[in-house]
Design a protein around this motif. Structure first.
Motif, PDB file in Angstrom:
ATOM      1  N   VAL A 573     -20.286   6.980  10.689  1.00 11.87           N
ATOM      2  CA  VAL A 573     -20.140   7.499  12.044  1.00 11.87           C
ATOM      3  C   VAL A 573     -19.662   8.936  11.901  1.00 11.87           C
ATOM      4  O   VAL A 573     -18.537   9.193  11.470  1.00 11.87           O
ATOM      5  CB  VAL A 573     -19.132   6.662  12.860  1.00 11.87           C
ATOM      6  CG1 VAL A 573     -19.024   7.206  14.284  1.00 11.87           C
ATOM      7  CG2 VAL A 573     -19.555   5.196  12.890  1.00 11.87           C
ATOM      8  N   PHE A 574     -20.525   9.886  12.241  1.00 18.09           N
ATOM      9  CA  PHE A 574     -20.203  11.297  12.082  1.00 18.09           C
ATOM     10  C   PHE A 574     -19.374  11.764  13.263  1.00 18.09           C
ATOM     11  O   PHE A 574     -19.815  11.719  14.415  1.00 18.09           O
ATOM     12  CB  PHE A 574     -21.481  12.131  11.970  1.00 18.09           C
ATOM     13  CG  PHE A 574     -22.241  11.882  10.701  1.00 18.09           C
ATOM     14  CD1 PHE A 574     -21.982  12.631   9.561  1.00 18.09           C
ATOM     15  CD2 PHE A 574     -23.214  10.892  10.633  1.00 18.09           C
ATOM     16  CE1 PHE A 574     -22.678  12.409   8.390  1.00 18.09           C
ATOM     17  CE2 PHE A 574     -23.913  10.657   9.463  1.00 18.09           C
ATOM     18  CZ  PHE A 574     -23.642  11.414   8.332  1.00 18.09           C
ATOM     19  N   ALA A 575     -18.143  12.205  12.973  1.00 12.71           N
ATOM     20  CA  ALA A 575     -17.226  12.634  14.032  1.00 12.71           C
ATOM     21  C   ALA A 575     -16.441  13.848  13.567  1.00 12.71           C
ATOM     22  O   ALA A 575     -15.215  13.896  13.679  1.00 12.71           O
ATOM     23  CB  ALA A 575     -16.281  11.489  14.406  1.00 12.71           C
ATOM     24  N   GLY A 576     -17.161  14.832  13.025  1.00 12.31           N
ATOM     25  CA  GLY A 576     -16.496  16.040  12.555  1.00 12.31           C
ATOM     26  C   GLY A 576     -15.512  15.720  11.446  1.00 12.31           C
ATOM     27  O   GLY A 576     -15.818  15.023  10.483  1.00 12.31           O
ATOM     28  N   VAL A 642      -9.012   6.636  16.236  1.00 13.09           N
ATOM     29  CA  VAL A 642      -9.755   7.388  17.252  1.00 13.09           C
ATOM     30  C   VAL A 642     -10.587   8.443  16.536  1.00 13.09           C
ATOM     31  O   VAL A 642     -10.051   9.308  15.837  1.00 13.09           O
ATOM     32  CB  VAL A 642      -8.807   8.039  18.275  1.00 13.09           C
ATOM     33  CG1 VAL A 642      -9.612   8.830  19.308  1.00 13.09           C
ATOM     34  CG2 VAL A 642      -7.954   6.979  18.965  1.00 13.09           C
ATOM     35  N   LEU A 643     -11.901   8.366  16.702  1.00 16.40           N
ATOM     36  CA  LEU A 643     -12.811   9.304  16.059  1.00 16.40           C
ATOM     37  C   LEU A 643     -13.230  10.377  17.057  1.00 16.40           C
ATOM     38  O   LEU A 643     -13.427  10.108  18.238  1.00 16.40           O
ATOM     39  CB  LEU A 643     -14.059   8.577  15.541  1.00 16.40           C
ATOM     40  CG  LEU A 643     -13.821   7.332  14.675  1.00 16.40           C
ATOM     41  CD1 LEU A 643     -15.139   6.797  14.149  1.00 16.40           C
ATOM     42  CD2 LEU A 643     -12.870   7.631  13.536  1.00 16.40           C
ATOM     43  N   GLY A 644     -13.367  11.601  16.561  1.00 20.01           N
ATOM     44  CA  GLY A 644     -13.837  12.681  17.407  1.00 20.01           C
ATOM     45  C   GLY A 644     -12.741  13.435  18.121  1.00 20.01           C
ATOM     46  O   GLY A 644     -13.009  14.206  19.040  1.00 20.01           O
ATOM     47  N   ARG A 645     -11.498  13.229  17.718  1.00 19.53           N
ATOM     48  CA  ARG A 645     -10.395  13.973  18.342  1.00 19.53           C
ATOM     49  C   ARG A 645      -9.327  14.255  17.296  1.00 19.53           C
ATOM     50  O   ARG A 645      -9.057  13.442  16.437  1.00 19.53           O
ATOM     51  CB  ARG A 645      -9.800  13.173  19.491  1.00 19.53           C
ATOM     52  CG  ARG A 645      -8.660  13.897  20.215  1.00 19.53           C
ATOM     53  CD  ARG A 645      -8.129  13.074  21.371  1.00 19.53           C
ATOM     54  NE  ARG A 645      -9.186  12.852  22.370  1.00 19.53           N
ATOM     55  CZ  ARG A 645      -9.203  11.807  23.199  1.00 19.53           C
ATOM     56  NH1 ARG A 645      -8.249  10.892  23.109  1.00 19.53           N
ATOM     57  NH2 ARG A 645     -10.156  11.667  24.081  1.00 19.53           N
TER      58      ARG A 645
END
Length: 645
Positions: A573-576, A642-645
């Motif tokens: 899961v690509f999330a930076g 939490v991914l993406g933050r």
């Protein structure tokens, strides 16, 4: 968090400050200014090398290396690093005082403070782009060396400003420079030139504690070192950065070759020694980063120092691998090991990274024939990049490096106004810059859940001409012209709606995402005895959009049987900076919890590319059907990271 500037940046700053002082001292009239008191001298010269050229027949087909010394070429060594070392009279240490690089004519010039003893060195490194230094390493153990990066030997040519050359009897000539004087110091290498070799580990004050320890090599490497560095210069001035994105150390020693041949190891973790406290041999404490390590063949039966085809292809792959690494859903840049011959059936991004370099080399050499020689005289092999007959017809297209290389050659001919197939005479008119734009990967825009692919490159042909481009591609390539060239490669233009490389994953009732697919190794190949697991049928590209925070439970089931032994399925899961990789094995029935962060926007929500990949390096597996589900977590269950933050 702040970091102290690197030693190299401090040297550059000192050089800039010296230039400022010189400018003030020469042009200013304020006698009280300290700058006016600076006394300097100029040291300049030319660096040249002798190249053994490739010979060809009347049709442009390579026949081997030139054997008549009268036909060898004396050429400028471009982009090579030259350093001025100053002897500190108080500490008797040698300190780098100035660093410059030769220009397109092999010329260098530097200003140094007068009244001190200096030694000048041409060193086996170049810096085509800031931070992307390429160094030719002389370590006798090659990639098997257990020395840290900074302690591995380099090649040096050394002389005093007064023209005294280093010899075995006097390996460290030095002379004092006088203010307002100019010293011309030329360096010329031929096939019999012996180099000094030794480490060049600069410490915090700019001194080199190993400077006096360099010794002459026992067998002359000759001008091969400068030939390699000049190839780096030629590539970089056309296509850009020839490295994977960090300093690159290419190990080259006559008589030594690695089993993998001429290659770059893209997995920097490979050089971390095993066990607790294992040393990272590729780490550069000065730059604060890992170097990439590679090797160039130097064996008597196969030496690649003169083989521009081999070196340009090597650098082309490094250039494209760096670009792929910038993508949001790229196949791992080091998914493929060193490849002896091109393989087909790759994911569309890696197919370009493997195929385009052949065409990049061909454009630079203005010939479709790429030669590999033994380094002395004989031709070992010739690759005609127009020939993709070995590719099964069903594999010709976006997943075939060989057919993509041929396509790019055809596009290059058209861009240069040459009617295919062309002749030796009009191949000579090719401008490698004409198609440069198309060799720069068009990474998918945010919200596009698919990897880079050939259709994105073909679309670049229709962009408006920039001021620096030699030809107007948009005026040459309309839809009809593109289709005429691309359709024989199973690439009809414009891209059919049925041709997709990834998809937006849409949820079902209740916000649950379900994807049913099959992972197959039918197009996989072994590389050095290992399956690469980088074929297009082993990888699925998906993606979800997230307007609001949502906790999910992810499950993956293979049906009707569990995953066989030796196989796993990786879901990334690509999330930076929060990208997560999850591995499923056997039944893997337990759900994995995580939260995808939203941004509150329904028009431009957060985007999360997802890649599913079969991994089975040692066993050829049967087709594996699977179901991947991303379901909202029930109330009261864990939200997970939490991914993406």
């Amino acid at each position: 968090m702040s970091h102290a500037p690197s030693l190299r940046s401090r040297i550059a700053a000192a050089a800039a400050a010296l230039g400022l002082l010189v400018a003030v001292g020469c042009g200013g009239k304020n006698e009280s200014s300290p700058a006016a008191e600076v006394k300097v001298a100029t040291i300049k010269g030319d660096v040249t090398y002798v190249r053994v050229p490739l010979t060809k027949d009347s049709n442009g087909v390579p026949t081997g290396l030139e054997t008549n010394p009268a036909n060898y070429l004396t050429l400028p060594a471009r982009g090579v690093g030259v350093r001025a070392y100053q002897l500190d009279p108080t500490t008797s240490r040698w300190r780098v005082k100035q660093v410059v690089y030769t220009d397109s004519k092999g010329h260098y010039a530097m200003l140094v403070p007068a009244g001190e003893n200096y030694a000048i060195q041409v060193e086996s490194f170049t810096q085509p782009f800031l931070g992307s230094v390429v160094t030719v390493i002389a370590d006798p153990n090659g990639l098997s060396s257990t020395l840290p990066q900074a302690q591995r030997a380099r090649y040096f040519l050394r002389a005093a400003p007064d023209g005294t050359l280093a010899t075995s009897a006097t390996p460290l000539p030095a002379s004092t420079v006088i203010a307002n004087s100019t010293y011309t110091l030329n360096f010329t290498t031929d096939l019999s030139t012996s180099w000094l070799t030794g480490p060049s580990e600069l410490i915090s004050d700019g001194t080199d504690p190993d400077f006096t320890s360099a010794t002459f090599e026992s067998s002359p490497t000759g001008s091969r070192v400068l030939a390699i560095l000049d190839s780096v210069y030629a590539f970089s001035t056309t296509y850009g950065n020839p490295t994977p994105g960090a300093p690159l150390d290419l190990h080259y020693l006559m008589g030594h070759s690695e089993p993998e041949g001429t290659f770059i190891q893209y997995d920097v973790r490979h050089w971390v020694q095993p066990g607790p406290g294992g040393i990272d041999l590729a780490y550069d404490p000065d730059q604060g980063t890992d170097h990439y390590f590679g090797s160039i063949r130097g064996a008597a039966a196969n030496d690649d120092a003169w083989d521009e085809s081999v070196l340009y292809t090597l650098m082309g792959r490094a250039n494209l691998m760096r670009e792929l690494a910038a993508g949001t859903a790229a196949t791992y840049p080091y998914a493929l090991g060193p490849i002896v011959s091109p393989i087909d059936g790759l994911s569309p991004d890696l197919a370009m990274a493997e195929g385009f370099p052949f065409a990049m080399a061909a454009n630079l050499l203005k010939s479709p024939y790429l030669a590999d020689t033994d380094g002395t005289s004989a031709l070992l092999s010739t690759t005609d990049i127009r020939d993709y007959s070995a590719v099964p017809p069903s594999e010709v297209g976006p997943h075939s490096p060989l057919s993509l290389a041929s396509l790019m050659w055809d596009l290059g001919l058209k861009a240069n106004g040459i009617t295919a197939p062309g002749t030796v005479t009009n191949w000579a008119t090719i401008d490698p810059l004409a198609l440069k734009r198309v060799f720069t990967l068009a990474l998918p825009a945010s919200g596009s859940f698919y990897p880079a692919n050939i259709y994105g490159q073909l679309a670049l042909l229709k962009n408006a001409k920039s001021g620096s481009e030699p030809v107007d591609l948009a005026a040459i390539f309309n839809d009809t012209t593109i289709n005429t060239i691309s359709s024989p490669y199973n690439l009809p233009w414009p891209q059919p709606t049925s041709t997709t490389f990834g998809q937006t994953w849409t949820s079902t009732t209740g916000g649950t995402y379900v994807y049913n697919g099959t992972l197959s190794m039918a197009s996989d190949h072994q590389v050095s005895g290992t399956y690469a697991n980088a074929s297009y049928q082993e990888i699925a590209y998906l993606g979800v959009s997230q307007a609001n925070d949502q906790a999910y439970q992810m499950t993956l089931q293979t049906t009707p049987n569990p995953l066989p032994a030796g196989a796993t399925i990786e879901v990334v899961v690509f999330a930076g900076g929060n990208t997560q990789a999850y591995t499923f094995a056997g039944n893997s029935a337990s759900p994995i919890a995580f939260t995808l962060a939203g941004n509150g926007s329904t028009t431009s929500p957060n985007q999360y590319p997802i890649r599913v990949r079969l991994i089975s390096p040692s066993t050829l597996q049967p087709d594996i059907p699977f179901t991947l589900q991303l379901a909202p977590a029930p109330p009261g269950t864990l939200r997970g990271p939490v991914l993406g933050r």
